[in-house]
Design a protein around this motif. Structure first.
Motif, short mmCIF file in Angstrom:
data_model
loop_
_atom_site.label_atom_id
_atom_site.label_comp_id
_atom_site.label_asym_id
_atom_site.label_seq_id
_atom_site.Cartn_x
_atom_site.Cartn_y
_atom_site.Cartn_z
N GLU A 145 -5.10 -10.84 -9.11
CA GLU A 145 -3.69 -11.05 -8.77
C GLU A 145 -3.31 -10.12 -7.64
OE1 GLU A 145 0.83 -10.45 -10.54
OE2 GLU A 145 -0.82 -10.89 -11.94
N ASN A 146 -2.80 -10.67 -6.55
CA ASN A 146 -2.41 -9.89 -5.38
C ASN A 146 -0.90 -10.01 -5.22
OD1 ASN A 146 -2.43 -8.40 -3.06
ND2 ASN A 146 -3.35 -9.98 -1.78
N SER A 147 -0.17 -8.92 -5.47
CA SER A 147 1.29 -8.96 -5.47
C SER A 147 1.82 -9.43 -4.12
CB SER A 147 1.86 -7.57 -5.79
OG SER A 147 1.43 -7.12 -7.04
N LEU A 148 2.55 -10.54 -4.12
CA LEU A 148 3.09 -11.08 -2.88
C LEU A 148 4.18 -10.20 -2.30
CD1 LEU A 148 3.28 -14.87 -3.87
CD2 LEU A 148 1.54 -13.72 -2.50
N VAL A 149 4.84 -9.41 -3.15
CA VAL A 149 5.90 -8.55 -2.65
C VAL A 149 5.35 -7.52 -1.66
CG1 VAL A 149 5.72 -6.86 -4.52
CG2 VAL A 149 7.90 -7.14 -3.33
N TRP A 150 4.07 -7.18 -1.81
CA TRP A 150 3.45 -6.23 -0.90
C TRP A 150 2.97 -6.90 0.39
CZ3 TRP A 150 2.52 -0.92 -1.94
CH2 TRP A 150 2.98 -0.51 -3.19
N THR A 151 2.30 -8.02 0.25
CA THR A 151 1.68 -8.65 1.41
C THR A 151 2.65 -9.49 2.22
OG1 THR A 151 0.98 -10.48 -0.02
CG2 THR A 151 -0.59 -8.69 0.33
N GLU A 152 3.61 -10.15 1.56
CA GLU A 152 4.52 -11.04 2.28
C GLU A 152 5.86 -10.38 2.59
OE1 GLU A 152 5.09 -14.80 0.45
OE2 GLU A 152 2.98 -15.38 0.56
N ALA A 153 6.46 -9.73 1.61
CA ALA A 153 7.79 -9.16 1.80
C ALA A 153 7.73 -7.87 2.62
CB ALA A 153 8.46 -8.91 0.45
N TRP A 154 6.82 -6.96 2.25
CA TRP A 154 6.77 -5.66 2.91
C TRP A 154 5.76 -5.60 4.05
CZ3 TRP A 154 6.66 -2.12 -2.04
CH2 TRP A 154 7.89 -2.25 -2.70
N LYS A 155 4.92 -6.62 4.15
CA LYS A 155 3.91 -6.66 5.22
C LYS A 155 3.05 -5.40 5.24
CE LYS A 155 5.71 -10.52 6.64
NZ LYS A 155 5.03 -11.82 6.41
N VAL A 156 2.64 -4.95 4.06
CA VAL A 156 1.78 -3.77 3.97
C VAL A 156 0.43 -4.09 4.62
CG1 VAL A 156 0.59 -2.20 2.39
CG2 VAL A 156 2.91 -2.95 1.89
N PRO A 157 -0.02 -3.28 5.59
CA PRO A 157 -1.26 -3.60 6.30
C PRO A 157 -2.50 -3.52 5.44
CG PRO A 157 -0.46 -1.43 6.94
CD PRO A 157 0.60 -2.05 6.11
N GLU A 158 -2.52 -2.64 4.46
CA GLU A 158 -3.71 -2.51 3.62
C GLU A 158 -3.38 -1.87 2.29
OE1 GLU A 158 -6.55 -0.02 5.53
OE2 GLU A 158 -5.38 1.81 5.26
N LYS A 159 -4.17 -2.23 1.29
CA LYS A 159 -4.13 -1.59 -0.02
C LYS A 159 -5.55 -1.17 -0.36
CE LYS A 159 -2.16 -5.15 -2.02
NZ LYS A 159 -1.56 -6.03 -3.03
N ARG A 160 -5.70 -0.03 -0.99
CA ARG A 160 -7.03 0.49 -1.30
C ARG A 160 -7.18 0.70 -2.81
NH1 ARG A 160 -8.02 5.23 3.28
NH2 ARG A 160 -7.69 3.90 5.12
N VAL A 161 -8.38 0.42 -3.28
CA VAL A 161 -8.73 0.70 -4.66
C VAL A 161 -9.67 1.90 -4.66
CG1 VAL A 161 -9.83 -0.16 -6.75
CG2 VAL A 161 -8.48 -1.71 -5.34
N VAL A 162 -9.26 2.97 -5.30
CA VAL A 162 -10.04 4.21 -5.33
C VAL A 162 -10.69 4.35 -6.70
CG1 VAL A 162 -9.97 6.71 -5.09
CG2 VAL A 162 -8.48 5.29 -3.67
N ILE A 163 -12.00 4.42 -6.73
CA ILE A 163 -12.74 4.66 -7.98
C ILE A 163 -13.15 6.12 -7.97
CG2 ILE A 163 -14.74 4.03 -9.37
CD1 ILE A 163 -14.66 1.28 -8.11
#
Length: 207
Positions: A145-163
């Motif tokens: 699931e990829n939150s649309l509020v981040w990619t479409e509304a806020w136009k966040v350029p990148e999200k990172r998953v840190v292990i």
């Protein structure tokens, strides 16, 4: 409710994949708890698969919130009696006597984590833990699931998953940063001490 839909899914397509939007009917037409923090809740979901044998790694999403954060919501978000025959849209919680859109379990844990807002523009939240640790090997990370509020509304350029590996002082990166800062401050103190010890002492005036 329509404002929540518009803010979280501006394009109007694929909105059914958003967890918050799917839960709106549970609130009976109300958005409780409300506010911009709740409206922007991070709802991404992940799946980690070990490539050697195709097994799915168990990601434990329980108890990811701090104990102090859980205490904040004890009397504000109250669980309701939900019989096994209840409708899927039946509420799990009430806020000030009104039905809430929140879902019990891991979803509520993520909500509590998200409410602890970061003071910086970058947000980094604990999403899950891996019981027993992660074995060495090759893995595939899937974003289910990829939150649309981040990619479409806020136009966040990148999200990172840190292990990262858990440590009493935080992540290994945090420990390294603390070590470097300690060395820097220690060096400054040594320099000041040396300058005071070897500094020339002015001669006193003769009477």
């Amino acid at each position: 409710i329509e404002e929540v839909r518009w803010r979280r899914c501006p394009s109007g397509t694929g909105c059914e994949n958003d967890s918050v939007i799917r839960n709106l009917d549970r609130g009976g037409g109300l958005f409780r708890p409300c506010g911009l923090v709740a409206m922007s809740m991070f709802t991404d979901r992940f799946q980690l698969t070990r490539l050697e044998d195709g097994s799915v790694v168990r990601l434990d999403e329980t108890a990811v919130a701090l104990e102090a954060d859980s205490d904040i919501f004890d009397e504000k978000i109250v669980p309701v009696d939900r019989p096994s025959t209840a409708s899927p849209d039946a509420p799990y919680f009430e806020v000030e006597g009104e039905p809430s859109w929140l879902e019990a379990g891991a979803f509520f844990e993520h909500f509590k984590v998200w409410n602890r807002q970061a003071p910086s523009p970058r947000v980094r939240n604990l999403w899950a833990t891996i019981p027993g640790g992660l074995k060495r090997g090759q893995y595939r990370l899937e974003i289910t699931e990829n939150s649309l509020v981040w990619t479409e509304a806020w136009k966040v350029p990148e999200k990172r998953v840190v292990i990262s590996q858990a440590h009493a002082l935080g992540s290994p990166g945090c420990c390294k940063l603390l070590g470097v800062l300690s060395i820097l401050f220690g060096s400054v103190q040594i320099g000041v001490a040396c300058s005071l010890v070897f500094a020339s002492v002015p001669e006193g005036k003769s009477s």
